[in-house]
Motif scaffolding. Structure first.
Motif, mmCIF file in Angstrom:
data_model
loop_
_atom_site.group_PDB
_atom_site.id
_atom_site.type_symbol
_atom_site.label_atom_id
_atom_site.label_comp_id
_atom_site.label_asym_id
_atom_site.label_seq_id
_atom_site.Cartn_x
_atom_site.Cartn_y
_atom_site.Cartn_z
ATOM 1 N N SER A 1 0.881 -1.350 -0.173
ATOM 2 C CA SER A 1 -0.147 -0.106 0.010
ATOM 3 C C SER A 1 0.966 1.267 0.081
ATOM 4 O O SER A 1 2.012 1.487 0.543
ATOM 5 C CB SER A 1 -1.056 -0.176 1.169
ATOM 6 N N GLU B 1 -7.423 4.058 -2.361
ATOM 7 C CA GLU B 1 -6.593 4.747 -1.361
ATOM 8 C C GLU B 1 -6.120 6.146 -1.599
ATOM 9 O O GLU B 1 -5.829 6.917 -0.633
ATOM 10 C CB GLU B 1 -5.372 3.821 -1.115
ATOM 11 N N SER C 1 -7.248 -4.063 6.205
ATOM 12 C CA SER C 1 -5.732 -4.588 5.993
ATOM 13 C C SER C 1 -5.148 -5.383 6.842
ATOM 14 O O SER C 1 -4.073 -6.076 6.366
ATOM 15 C CB SER C 1 -4.879 -3.301 5.621
#
Length: 615
Positions: A285, A320, A329
């Motif tokens: 991420s 995101e 997550s």
């Protein structure tokens, strides 16, 4: 993290044996010990053999439908004082799913904490299930102390539970769950089979609620803090569900899959059962964390599964960067192939679109369902009347994604397709309560408007207050803070008034007139124009008591000017009585459109004619 250790201790065994009205020894055998809590075990590196099988259209099981009890039919019924006073720190839910008899058997073992003194506790459960036994703190109670006539299971406790105290309530039940008449829109179980006859099973219960297959408090504000879910199925079936897989055990030809989920959303708790194989990879991420993407797919669909995982990376990057961090997550991004179209089950989105690409080059269904991880599972509507927060935002994420991916033209084209579906016969977010059955009321059209009108209201608001304020307000609405990072936020409940407040704070403007006109009134605002020589006069007509003051862009020749609409009226000098004028040239405004209204009327008449000819 600290919450990971919260339930590391094991629970005692089930306080009573599972008793079935009709002996089902293979189900009974697999229930022994299901409530023994296991230490948290990560399932990194899980991989199943990839076999090449071809599937056809699923074959659905048929069953005579038993009408739903009134309470069971509706989801999100207002909480009474008892349910308001119940907190649910933990649920150990053990289920056995038997495809041969299309039945389930279960034990739900709740930890109930009282915020006010309680002599009675209540759960919602479809009364078609037979309740075999109820125990409190391990002691069975008499059948005289509970009843479930209408889908509201009321249990009288042996002694009053003081405020701040907890008790353990165990419910044993079994039966044939409702078969979904039209999954996923009209809920229940789907009993299907693959081409080679292997059972393929799914649950989809959004409009009717979690009580279609497990005892719960069927209201969006009442979540279980920790769910330990054990599901037993005949081998070689695989169970994909919410949260993280703790372990798989086998006994007497059955497999038990143990899942653990943190704060699962009620209707988002789901079972996907089939001869699944697993495709997975790790996503890194932009927020510095990494988490797994896992897709349980049917044999033969490996290529499609890999394609969809690739798109999921793109979706994650979009969400995101646009809204904020993926909310779950610490568990997974999960997908499972299902015999119905799809549903936004928390961390295990149901997918049944057959890996079809849209002309824009992406799977529109998966993008929409995945949006609900933010708008439904992280941000949950407070009442059914606020359901547009799920579906309107979820729908608007598709034009925004296409704008992010392909540019402004793709965004406008997608929006115009949505505009033609808005009917505006009833208020989108009325102040009065709304039944979940309203979703399927074709005459009212509300079930469509929460998608299309909701998306268009968001588009108009973004154009009005600007990107910076709009996205700042959206992030604050979703996470409850302006600086979300993995681990620093909690799931949230919000309503339309909360939406108004965060957008006012983000934009620095009063938006009461905007919210009242678009959400509380049925008809769309209408813009009336009149030319008087060189002057173009504009006036907004709205059912709202407050003046509708949305500015209007007007193109005169090659120049675009903004007409301020103080008090709901405005005008512009065209400089020539023959000037060509285009009002709202960039399609920023959601307003009544007589052309669309006439076209919709024509479409409805043609549909009625065809139906009459058919009969």
């Amino acid at each position: 993290m600290l919450w990971r250790a919260y339930f590391m201790a094991t629970l005692p065994p089930t306080p009573f044996p599972l008793r079935l009205k009709t002996p089902k020894p293979r189900i009974l055998d697999n229930f022994r010990g299901h409530f023994i809590m296991r230490n948290l075990v990560e399932t990194a590196g899980l991989s199943l053999g990839l076999l090449g099988l071809t599937l056809t259209t699923p074959v659905y099981a048929t069953d005579e439908q038993v009408p739903l009890a009134k309470r069971t039919e509706e989801s999100g019924v207002a909480l009474d004082s008892v349910q308001q006073a119940m907190e649910l720190p933990h649920l150990a839910l053990s289920l056995s799913v038997d495809p041969a008899s299309e039945s389930i058997a279960g034990i739900a073992r709740y930890t109930v904490k009282a915020t006010q003194p309680l002599k009675v506790v209540e759960f919602d459960l479809d009364p078609r299930f037979a309740i075999n036994q109820i125990a409190v703190n391990g002691q069975p109670i008499s059948g005289r102390n509970w009843r479930n006539d209408d889908g509201l299971l009321r249990i009288t406790l042996p002694q009053q539970l003081a405020a701040g105290s907890s008790t353990i309530v165990s419910i044993s039940y079994d039966g044939k769950p409702r078969v979904a008449p039209k999954a996923p829109w009209d809920g229940g179980f789907v009993w299907a089979k693959t081409k080679n006859g292997t059972p393929w099973i799914a649950t989809a219960v959004q409009t009717n609620g979690c009580d279609l297959f497990w005892p719960c408090i069927d209201h969006p504000t009442k979540r279980v803090e920790w769910l330990d879910l054990a599901v037993s199925v005949p081998k070689p079936l695989v169970v994909a569900s919410n949260g993280t897989l703790q372990e798989v055990t086998e006994k007497d030809g059955w497999s038990t899959y143990r899942w653990q989920a943190h704060w699962p959303q009620g209707y988002g708790v789901s079972l996907q059962i089939g001869p699944y194989e697993l495709a997975q990879e790790t996503y890194h991420s932009r927020f510095g964390n990494a988490y797994p993407i896992k897709f349980w797919y049917l044999p033969g669909d490996k290529k499609g599964a890999k394609m969809l995982i690739g798109q999921m990376r793109d979706f994650l990057d979009f969400f995101e960067s646009t809204i904020g961090p993926y909310p779950f997550s610490d568990e997974k991004v999960g997908l499972a192939e299902t015999p119905h179209l799809g549903m936004e089950h928390q961390t295990i989105n149901a997918y049944g679109n057959g890996f079809k690409l849209s002309p824009e080059g992406y799977d529109w269904l998966m993008q929409h369902e995945f949006s609900h991880e933010w708008f439904a599972n992280q941000l949950t509507d407070e009442t059914i009347a606020d359901m547009w927060l799920h579906e309107g935002y979820g729908t608007y994420m598709q034009p925004l994604y296409l704008r992010w991916k392909n540019g402004e033209t793709a965004y406008r084209v997608a929006l115009w397709d949505l505009r033609k579906k808005i009917v505006s016969k009833v208020p989108l977010a009325p102040k009065t309560p709304v039944s979940s059955a309203y979703y399927n009321d074709d005459k009212a059209g509300w079930g469509g408007d929460i998608y299309y009108k909701g998306a268009w209201i968001l588009h108009t608001l973004r154009e009005y207050i600007g990107d910076e304020a709009f996205f700042a307000g959206t992030t604050r609405l979703v996470y409850g803070r302006s600086d979300p990072k993995p681990g620093n936020f909690h799931w949230r409940v919000a309503n339309t008034d909360d939406f108004e407040q965060v957008m006012e704070e983000a934009s620095g403007q009063d938006l009461g007139w905007f919210v009242d006109a678009y959400f509380r009134q049925a008809a769309l605002p209408e813009l009336v124009s009149q030319r008087d020589g060189n002057i173009l006069k504009l006036k907004w007509k709205s059912g709202s008591k407050e003046p509708f003051i949305l500015p209007v862009e007007v193109q005169v020749g090659g120049r675009i000017s903004t007409v301020e609409m103080a008090g709901g009226t405005g005008q512009i000098d065209l400089e020539s009585p023959d000037a060509h004028v285009v009002i709202d040239p960039n399609t920023k405004l959601l307003r009544y459109d007589p052309a669309i209204a006439a076209w919709q009327k024509q479409q409805a008449a043609e549909k009625d004619t065809k139906a009459a000819e058919k009969n």
